[in-house]
Design an enzyme around this catalytic site. Sequence first.
Site, mmCIF file in Angstrom:
data_model
loop_
_atom_site.group_PDB
_atom_site.id
_atom_site.type_symbol
_atom_site.label_atom_id
_atom_site.label_comp_id
_atom_site.label_asym_id
_atom_site.label_seq_id
_atom_site.Cartn_x
_atom_site.Cartn_y
_atom_site.Cartn_z
ATOM 1 N N LYS A 191 8.722 8.657 -52.218
ATOM 2 C CA LYS A 191 8.284 7.240 -51.626
ATOM 3 C C LYS A 191 7.126 6.341 -52.254
ATOM 4 C CE LYS A 191 8.666 6.435 -47.208
ATOM 5 N NZ LYS A 191 8.466 5.553 -46.465
ATOM 6 N N ASN A 192 6.733 6.683 -51.121
ATOM 7 C CA ASN A 192 4.914 6.018 -50.991
ATOM 8 C C ASN A 192 4.528 6.006 -53.083
ATOM 9 O OD1 ASN A 192 5.439 6.204 -48.219
ATOM 10 N ND2 ASN A 192 4.287 7.477 -47.753
ATOM 11 N N CYS A 236 6.066 -1.721 -36.129
ATOM 12 C CA CYS A 236 7.188 -0.537 -35.962
ATOM 13 C C CYS A 236 6.550 0.059 -35.071
ATOM 14 C CB CYS A 236 7.237 0.197 -37.522
ATOM 15 S SG CYS A 236 5.683 0.831 -37.658
ATOM 16 N N ARG A 274 0.694 -2.702 -37.377
ATOM 17 C CA ARG A 274 0.744 -2.565 -38.275
ATOM 18 C C ARG A 274 -0.405 -3.865 -39.431
ATOM 19 N NH1 ARG A 274 3.909 1.704 -40.005
ATOM 20 N NH2 ARG A 274 3.030 1.864 -41.861
ATOM 21 N N ASP A 300 1.359 11.824 -41.344
ATOM 22 C CA ASP A 300 3.044 11.216 -41.643
ATOM 23 C C ASP A 300 3.516 13.094 -41.409
ATOM 24 O OD1 ASP A 300 3.176 9.073 -44.790
ATOM 25 O OD2 ASP A 300 2.512 9.046 -42.200
ATOM 26 N N ARG A 327 15.746 6.479 -44.520
ATOM 27 C CA ARG A 327 14.223 5.885 -45.345
ATOM 28 C C ARG A 327 14.045 6.514 -46.359
ATOM 29 N NH1 ARG A 327 10.917 1.887 -41.338
ATOM 30 N NH2 ARG A 327 10.969 1.263 -43.957
HETATM 31 C C1 EPZ Z 1 1.344 4.255 -45.851
HETATM 32 O O1 EPZ Z 1 1.229 3.292 -45.179
HETATM 33 C C2 EPZ Z 1 2.229 4.937 -45.983
HETATM 34 N N1 EPZ Z 1 3.074 4.238 -45.910
HETATM 35 C C3 EPZ Z 1 2.521 5.399 -44.318
HETATM 36 O O2 EPZ Z 1 3.421 6.199 -44.283
HETATM 37 C C4 EPZ Z 1 1.158 5.942 -44.073
HETATM 38 O O3 EPZ Z 1 1.138 6.452 -42.983
HETATM 39 C C5 EPZ Z 1 -0.635 5.589 -43.791
HETATM 40 O O4 EPZ Z 1 0.167 5.279 -45.866
HETATM 41 C C6 EPZ Z 1 -1.540 6.068 -43.540
HETATM 42 O O5 EPZ Z 1 -1.301 7.481 -44.706
HETATM 43 C C7 EPZ Z 1 3.309 3.820 -47.470
HETATM 44 O O6 EPZ Z 1 2.878 4.441 -48.743
HETATM 45 C C8 EPZ Z 1 4.333 2.845 -48.243
HETATM 46 P P1 EPZ Z 1 -2.306 1.981 -44.264
HETATM 47 P P2 EPZ Z 1 0.140 1.631 -44.939
HETATM 48 O O7 EPZ Z 1 -2.949 0.658 -44.356
HETATM 49 O O8 EPZ Z 1 -0.167 2.201 -46.303
HETATM 50 C C9 EPZ Z 1 -4.864 -0.156 -40.041
HETATM 51 C C10 EPZ Z 1 5.630 6.519 -44.027
HETATM 52 O O9 EPZ Z 1 6.106 7.971 -42.838
HETATM 53 N N2 EPZ Z 1 -5.137 -1.062 -41.341
HETATM 54 O O10 EPZ Z 1 -3.305 3.077 -44.388
HETATM 55 O O11 EPZ Z 1 0.516 0.129 -44.781
HETATM 56 C C11 EPZ Z 1 -3.460 -0.136 -39.268
HETATM 57 O O12 EPZ Z 1 -2.468 -0.268 -38.596
HETATM 58 C C12 EPZ Z 1 4.522 5.605 -44.363
HETATM 59 O O13 EPZ Z 1 5.683 7.321 -44.787
HETATM 60 C C13 EPZ Z 1 -5.879 -1.979 -41.249
HETATM 61 O O14 EPZ Z 1 -6.591 -1.870 -39.596
HETATM 62 O O15 EPZ Z 1 -0.705 2.462 -44.080
HETATM 63 C C14 EPZ Z 1 -3.828 2.007 -39.023
HETATM 64 O O16 EPZ Z 1 -4.105 2.339 -38.134
HETATM 65 C C15 EPZ Z 1 4.276 6.144 -42.276
HETATM 66 N N3 EPZ Z 1 -5.760 -3.093 -41.614
HETATM 67 C C16 EPZ Z 1 -4.849 2.160 -40.716
HETATM 68 O O17 EPZ Z 1 -5.155 1.483 -40.993
HETATM 69 C C17 EPZ Z 1 -5.296 -3.373 -42.547
HETATM 70 O O18 EPZ Z 1 -5.275 -4.263 -43.371
HETATM 71 C C18 EPZ Z 1 -4.187 3.483 -42.215
HETATM 72 O O19 EPZ Z 1 -3.263 2.447 -42.520
HETATM 73 C C19 EPZ Z 1 -4.136 -2.268 -42.895
HETATM 74 C C20 EPZ Z 1 -4.330 -0.603 -42.302
#
Ligand code: EPZ
Length: 422
Positions: free
Chosen positions: A22-23, A116, A121, A308, A400
């Site tokens: 998915k990701n 969420c 996020r 995850d 999802r």
């Molecule tokens: C991706 O989300 C995945 N989703 C998430 O999977 C996964 O949990 C996450 O990466 C971490 O591995 C998809 O790929 C569609 P991040 P993403 O930006 O990219 C912080 C699932 O269950 N952050 O890597 O949105 C954030 O708050 C989903 O399949 C900032 O601070 O996650 C988090 O603490 C859930 N500023 C950390 O970084 C930003 O601009 C990692 O988030 C962006 C993120």
Amino acid sequence: MDKLVIEGGSRLSGTIRVSGSKNACLPILAATLLTGDECNISNSPDLRDVSTMLEILSSLGRRAVRSGDSIKVSSGEADSHTALYELVSTMRASIVVLGPLLAKYGEAKVSFPGGCVIGPRPIDLHLKGLRAIGADISIKEGYIIARAKKLRGAQVYLGGHFGSSVLATANTLMAAVLADGKTVIENAACEPEIVDLAGFLTAMGAVIDGAGTPTVTVSGVKKLKGADYRIIPDRIEVGTYMIAAVLTGGDLFLEEARIEHNLALLDKLKETGGVVREKENGIRVYREREVIRATDITTNTYPGFPTDLQAQMMSLMIGADGISVITEKIYPDRFIHISEMNRMGAGIRLEGSTAIIKGNGTLSGAPVMASDLRASAALVLAGLVAEGQTEISRIYHLDRGYEHIEDKLSAVGAKIWREKEQ
Ligand code: EPZ
């Protein structure tokens, strides 16, 4: 709405064919916006989130048609640059159309994604990456409005408070491929899904080095062409079923699973008493010992232990032979599953962003509620070993990210079925 009903006590045994990631699929579908040519994306999982992305592409003027596990995306009549609130609010990952829209059209308007249940996020790193290569970005009436006459290559550091960001790396990468000159992304996310996105962009004609490492270099090109591409297997689906094999004392072969995508999990599963055997086209996982050994886990960015799979590991630790500790470093609030597990008889206590799991627990089936995608999967795992029947409501969360989960589990011996909620 649907619910899942599970009769606990079955040992899982047999083969599960893993679906596409998915990701990886979501950013790759967004990347088709970078060209007007036709793209064919195969091994695309049939999931709600993927359908949402196809709706977003259609709302942006693309024709996106699924045929089996292959999705054909081609340019439609009019090109719009606005991703609407109605669609973006249902899936946070929609933010990943921002970079490609900006790169292709010089402008983009994307609804600000909400938070969420797993926590706020933020998107500060997404905006930092796009601004670094010349985007002018403002926030108006809940929308991100990005404009750039011409994007110019630059160096940008994308590490945040919690380390690298997967989708901020994806957004910046997709904008940089059509920028003038060279872009260097430091502290880029190293997840396999980023490597897969870079593979698709390269097939389209992009010039990218270092994908999968913390330093990714992009040499901008003028135009990208359509491409055919096959999505990697879903490592989180793989991890979920590996844990199910150890948890139920079963023996599963996960067809198409790749060992290099799950090294952190495999290391922990061996600690708990799991046995892992790499095969020709997949991985066999089973448990030799009667007892599951307790362990400690801290989630981290790739190649660390994936957030995850945190909830799913917690399900495994409930019956372990001692106290386990799970610390969540990526989403400190990602523990909504604890209350539901405790309703099933687990003994889990939360201290800040560290969960202490008592162990030696026996779960009893109960009506529980799904909340987020991975917490829901953890409740399915708990139901597989609980005494009696477990009913999981609101399983649209599960739909999802897990393709036909009840069919895949039934086929290896689980007593699990879907019912309409009264
Ligand atoms: C991706 O989300 C995945 N989703 C998430 O999977 C996964 O949990 C996450 O990466 C971490 O591995 C998809 O790929 C569609 P991040 P993403 O930006 O990219 C912080 C699932 O269950 N952050 O890597 O949105 C954030 O708050 C989903 O399949 C900032 O601070 O996650 C988090 O603490 C859930 N500023 C950390 O970084 C930003 O601009 C990692 O988030 C962006 C993120």
